[in-house]
Design an enzyme around this catalytic site. Structure first.
Site, PDB file in Angstrom:
ATOM      1  N   SER A 187      -6.082 -12.371   3.253  1.00  0.00           N
ATOM      2  CA  SER A 187      -6.625 -11.447   2.253  1.00  0.00           C
ATOM      3  C   SER A 187      -7.918 -11.926   1.614  1.00  0.00           C
ATOM      4  CB  SER A 187      -5.574 -11.185   1.174  1.00  0.00           C
ATOM      5  OG  SER A 187      -5.195 -12.391   0.544  1.00  0.00           O
ATOM      6  N   HIS A 215      -3.438  -6.088   4.964  1.00  0.00           N
ATOM      7  CA  HIS A 215      -4.791  -5.588   5.240  1.00  0.00           C
ATOM      8  C   HIS A 215      -4.974  -5.107   6.679  1.00  0.00           C
ATOM      9  CE1 HIS A 215      -6.354  -6.887   1.342  1.00  0.00           C
ATOM     10  NE2 HIS A 215      -5.479  -7.867   1.468  1.00  0.00           N
ATOM     11  N   LYS A 245      -2.988  -0.756   0.165  1.00  0.00           N
ATOM     12  CA  LYS A 245      -4.361  -1.035   0.628  1.00  0.00           C
ATOM     13  C   LYS A 245      -4.868   0.207   1.371  1.00  0.00           C
ATOM     14  CE  LYS A 245      -3.753  -5.144  -1.139  1.00  0.00           C
ATOM     15  NZ  LYS A 245      -3.135  -6.406  -0.756  1.00  0.00           N
TER      16      LYS A 245
HETATM   17  C1  LIG Z   1      -2.187  -7.253  -1.683  1.00  0.00           C
HETATM   18  C2  LIG Z   1      -1.327  -8.150  -0.888  1.00  0.00           C
HETATM   19  C3  LIG Z   1       0.035  -8.236  -1.133  1.00  0.00           C
HETATM   20  C4  LIG Z   1       0.690  -7.571  -2.307  1.00  0.00           C
HETATM   21  O1  LIG Z   1       0.916  -6.238  -2.061  1.00  0.00           O
HETATM   22  P1  LIG Z   1       1.132  -5.257  -3.313  1.00  0.00           P
HETATM   23  O2  LIG Z   1       1.671  -4.030  -2.668  1.00  0.00           O
HETATM   24  O3  LIG Z   1      -0.208  -5.071  -3.926  1.00  0.00           O
HETATM   25  O4  LIG Z   1       2.102  -5.925  -4.220  1.00  0.00           O
HETATM   26  C5  LIG Z   1       0.811  -9.005  -0.298  1.00  0.00           C
HETATM   27  N1  LIG Z   1       0.266  -9.686   0.718  1.00  0.00           N
HETATM   28  C6  LIG Z   1      -1.048  -9.642   0.981  1.00  0.00           C
HETATM   29  C7  LIG Z   1      -1.594 -10.415   2.135  1.00  0.00           C
HETATM   30  C8  LIG Z   1      -1.890  -8.882   0.181  1.00  0.00           C
HETATM   31  O5  LIG Z   1      -3.194  -8.852   0.423  1.00  0.00           O
END
Ligand SMILES: *Cc1c(COP(=O)(O)O)cnc(C)c1O
Length: 392
Positions: A187, A215, A245
């Site tokens: 991320s 992502h 996302k």
């Molecule tokens: C954003 C993210 C999360 C968290 O997801 P949410 O639905 O925002 O709680 C988990 N893992 C990764 C790699 C992320 O980028």
């Protein structure tokens, strides 16, 4: 000090904050309006945003919004209880079936968020007597789930298959079950895990591979995510991800076999003891998947826009829509971010502990709707005012 001689709660918090402020690690919430994925409004100013994960602008897609509104009219704003009580709106089954189909898995379980999913899944699958091996740059919530599990755990160097193999050789035989955790797309770095090789290594060592593809969904592998290469699904028994996302909404999920999903429905504490997502959110995610499946060319655009930026800066081609420019020091990164904001661009500074010490960075993310001229203006500012001064 209070009468016990211990610092009081407020004194403790204020001292901690002052310490973080001195290290340029204090954080602040800033009111931000978002009329589209590539725009942000702050203090009445409209900025071009290069730090939003709504890669496909689906949070503002008309059919996605309509689906959310219709679900709200029909089912109300909240789900009323845990999914295991009365919160299991019929839309959940539809969403889970769609995700399972997209990910070529037998079944799927939707959680309240990606963070909640990892906090529920990992401790349900592993505990004391088991082994967890995680990439050092794995997302915070994978590491939180790992800690919560009580399993013996070790961190391998980022994307280092030899280190993972060495840890397996040393620790695997003494453990009952073994779980290998990695982001599919990292991320804060935008690079991909070597999922194919990891899957082989995991299989050979009787370990279970779980990828967090927050992502990747909607972006890579024709929208199916990072566990797909040229249309072929890799051997990843636990495909986890988020709806927050590219899907443009909120929620987390895991796609896996039917027994694994049924077990998680029975045992994952964050599913059992937390209220189901609002019907609007579930309906929006279904509409977003409809859009992704119907628009294979459009979903290529975030990475193509990221490539326009990396090529202008002479950086390696991106593997995802995330391109970090690592500046190192918190102060330099904050200053560069402020300069960009003065020029009309929003690129938030990412600092420790979100990233390792000494690797503060501007993390740029590219969406389908960014205009070429804005990407070019951003890359000029990076070249002339941020990277130029380093080279000099
Ligand atoms: C954003 C993210 C999360 C968290 O997801 P949410 O639905 O925002 O709680 C988990 N893992 C990764 C790699 C992320 O980028």
């Amino acid at each position: 000090m209070n009468e016990t001689g211990r610092p009081g709660l407020d004194t403790f918090a204020a001292a901690k904050l002052a310490e973080l402020e001195a290290r340029s690690q204090r954080r602040r919430l800033i009111d931000t309006g978002r009329e589209a994925s590539y725009l942000a409004e702050r203090d009445g100013r409209s900025l071009i945003s290069f730090c939003c994960n709504d890669y496909l602008n689906l949070s503002h897609n008309e059919s996605v919004k309509e689906a959310a509104i219709e679900a709200t009219r029909r089912y109300g704003t909240g789900s009323g209880a845990s999914r295991l009580v009365t919160g299991n709106n019929p839309l959940f089954a539809r969403l889970e079936a769609r995700l399972a189909r997209l990910k070529q898995a037998e079944d799927c379980v939707v959680f309240g968020s990606g963070y909640l999913a990892n906090l529920g899944i990992i401790p349900a699958l592993t505990g004391p007597g088991d082994l967890i091996l995680a990439d050092e740059l794995a997302h915070a919530c994978l590491l939180s789930g790992m800690k919560l599990s009580g399993a013996q755990s070790h961190i391998f160097r980022h994307n280092d298959l030899d280190h993972l193999a060495a840890l397996l050789a040393t620790h695997r035989s003494g453990a009952r079950h073994c779980l290998v955790l990695t982001d599919g797309v990292f991320s804060m770095d935008g690079d991909l895990a070597p999922v194919a090789e990891m899957a082989r290594l995991a299989r050979a060592n009787d370990a279970w591979l779980m990828t967090d593809d927050a992502h990747g969904l909607g972006i890579l592998g024709g929208g199916r995510g990072s566990s797909f290469v040229e249309g072929i699904k890799l051997d990843v028994p636990l495909q986890m991800g988020t709806l927050s996302k590219a899907i443009g909404g909120y929620g987390g999920y895991i796609c896996a076999s039917r027994p694994v999903c049924d077990f998680l429905r029975t045992r994952a504490r964050t599913l059992i003891y937390s209220t189901g997502l609002p019907p609007a959110t579930v309906a929006a995610a279904i509409a977003a998947i409809d859009f992704i499946e119907a628009n294979p060319d459009y979903i290529e655009r975030p990475v193509a826009n990221a490539r326009r930026f990396t090529r202008a800066l002479g950086l390696p081609d991106p593997q995802s829509p995330i391109v970090p420019v690592i500046l190192g020091a918190e102060t330099a990164t904050l200053a560069a971010s402020a300069m960009l904001e003065a020029e009309g661009f929003l690129v938030t500074a990412i600092r420790p502990p979100t990233v390792p010490p000494g690797t503060a960075r501007l993390r740029t993310t590219f969406t389908a709707l960014h205009r070429a001229e804005d990407i070019d203006r951003l890359s000029s500012l990076f070249r002339e005012r941020i990277l130029g001064s380093e080279a000099a």
